[in-house]
Design an enzyme around this catalytic site. Structure first.
Site, PDB file in Angstrom:
ATOM      1  CB  SER A 130      -6.820   2.991  -0.635  1.00 17.40           C
ATOM      2  OG  SER A 130      -5.515   3.056  -0.114  1.00 17.40           O
ATOM      3  CE  LYS A 133      -6.230   5.550   3.115  1.00 14.46           C
ATOM      4  NZ  LYS A 133      -5.525   4.737   2.134  1.00 14.46           N
ATOM      5  CB  SER A 185      -5.920   7.510  -1.021  1.00 10.10           C
ATOM      6  OG  SER A 185      -6.061   6.179  -0.575  1.00 10.10           O
TER       7      SER A 185
END
Length: 411
Positions: A130, A133, A185
């Site tokens: 993640s 991102k 997230s």
């Protein structure tokens, strides 16, 4: 021309064969493969070209789609010679890094100057999970207006993985969706932003285009959320480079400084309260930013930033485990180590040759860089067609010259 007997002198045969081989080697695909092989052997790094083997089928391409080739490895490591080392990279006589930091690849660097203070296998290629991102968010703040609205769908809410809690039918501003992406997230937030940007494929294309313009040469996004996908990779160096670009964007930096927020909900329900999922952002003295990540293939990843004594540092940890201590403790230990090194000699720098960031909010940007528009380059920095045709012309001239010389000598 050869003699009437049809025999070609050995010297001329050798010349023609040599030119043929050189022409083949000049082909971008052949030259790139050979160059990558040599660089992999020279560095001796186990992950110089590819992340570790996946443990599941998440990176198998859909039927009919090929497996992506490894990203090219630059002839010279970006950031300086020492950034090409596999093991610990530290200034002379510097204190050793914290023992608890066990990530396979890590880096700590100055956000302002770009000085790299210490690292381990900084260009080693691992999966981001993640923390990618950060790149998704940077694309969104560059391409979208923060006041634009997005109405969540059932497909957003049903997306796999972590979720911020977007409600189908509820309308949010782009800023609110980005807040959910960065703080908690949310894969649902990533999916909603990708819809607004033109779909998953278009968003991935924009992410990879921006990574190239930032010279993040180890980075290839395959998904907008960080879920594993075919060809996904990054490095500790690249993630530090990307966060530095993001923190230089006023819109991103403002959202990143948020610790708690409220999101809209259906009528009659109280607002949805969210908070950062990063212990570093919430609890570390001077914490500026924190992003966590995990997948089975990537393992645990972290990107954090903090400010102390006039220094703003970024620390990246890739392919880590919650041992011997929690990853949040490893991240804070690495930041502490970085602050002890700020007055020592740097070991490299975060370099972006084609600067695309600024300290003011970016407007919508959809243009492609010359490199992106021309396609991938050959190892000499030329577009494939130009490099190959040029080599063929040189080869033809060499053969013609050899024939002329030979005829003069036989006469």
């Amino acid at each position: 021309m050869p003699p009437a007997s049809g025999r070609v002198p050995p010297a001329l045969k050798c010349l023609i064969a040599s030119v043929t081989v050189l022409s083949l080697l000049a082909s971008p695909s052949v030259a790139t493969a050979a160059s990558q092989s040599q660089r992999g052997e020279r560095t001796g790094c186990s992950n110089a070209t590819l992340p570790p083997s996946p443990v599941d089928s998440s990176e198998v391409p859909p039927p009919g789609e090929p497996t992506p080739d490894p990203l090219p490895v630059p002839d010279e490591p970006l950031g300086g010679d020492r950034m090409g080392e596999c093991g610990l990279v530290a200034p002379p006589q510097a204190p050793p890094p914290p023992r608890e930091v066990g990530a396979a690849g890590w880096i700590v660097a100055e956000l302002g100057s770009g000085d790299v203070l210490a690292a381990r296998n900084p260009h080693g290629r691992y999966r981001p999970a993640s923390v990618i991102k950060v790149l998704t968010a940077l694309v969104a703040v560059r391409e979208l207006e923060m006041s634009d609205t997005i109405t969540a769908t059932r497909a957003d809410a049903a997306i796999e993985g972590s979720s911020v809690g977007l409600e189908p039918g509820v309308t949010y501003t782009v800023r609110q969706v980005l807040t959910g992406l960065i703080l908690q997230s949310g894969n649902d937030a990533a999916h909603a932003l990708a819809r607004e940007l033109g779909g998953r494929r278009e968003t991935v294309r924009l992410m990879n285009g921006l990574a190239r313009r930032l010279d993040a040469t180890d980075t290839r996004a395959a998904t907008v959320s960080g879920l594993d996908g075919p060809g996904m990779s990054t490095s500790a160096y690249d993630m530090a480079l990307i966060l530095r670009a993001a923190m230089n964007n006023a819109e991103f930096a403002e959202i990143a400084s948020t610790r708690r927020a409220e999101l809209p909900t259906p009528p009659g329900q109280p607002p949805l309260r969210i908070a950062s999922d990063s212990d570093v952002a919430l609890n570390y003295p001077g914490g500026l930013f924190g992003k966590t990540g995990f997948t089975d293939d990537a393992r645990h990843t972290r990107v954090v930033a903090a400010e102390r004594g006039g220094h703003r540092l970024v620390a990246v940890l890739l392919r880590g485990e919650h041992r011997p201590v929690d990853m949040s403790e490893q991240a804070t230990a690495l930041l502490d180590h970085g602050f002890r090194l700020t007055e020592r000699r740097r070991v490299g720098e975060l370099v972006t040759r084609r600067t695309t960031t600024s300290t003011t909010p970016d407007t919508r940007r959809t243009e492609e860089s010359p490199r992106q528009a021309a396609g991938s380059e050959d190892p000499r920095g030329l577009p494939p067609v130009v490099g190959f045709l040029g080599t063929l012309l040189l080869a033809a001239l060499a053969v013609l010259t050899a024939v002329v010389v030979y005829r003069r000598r036989t006469r």
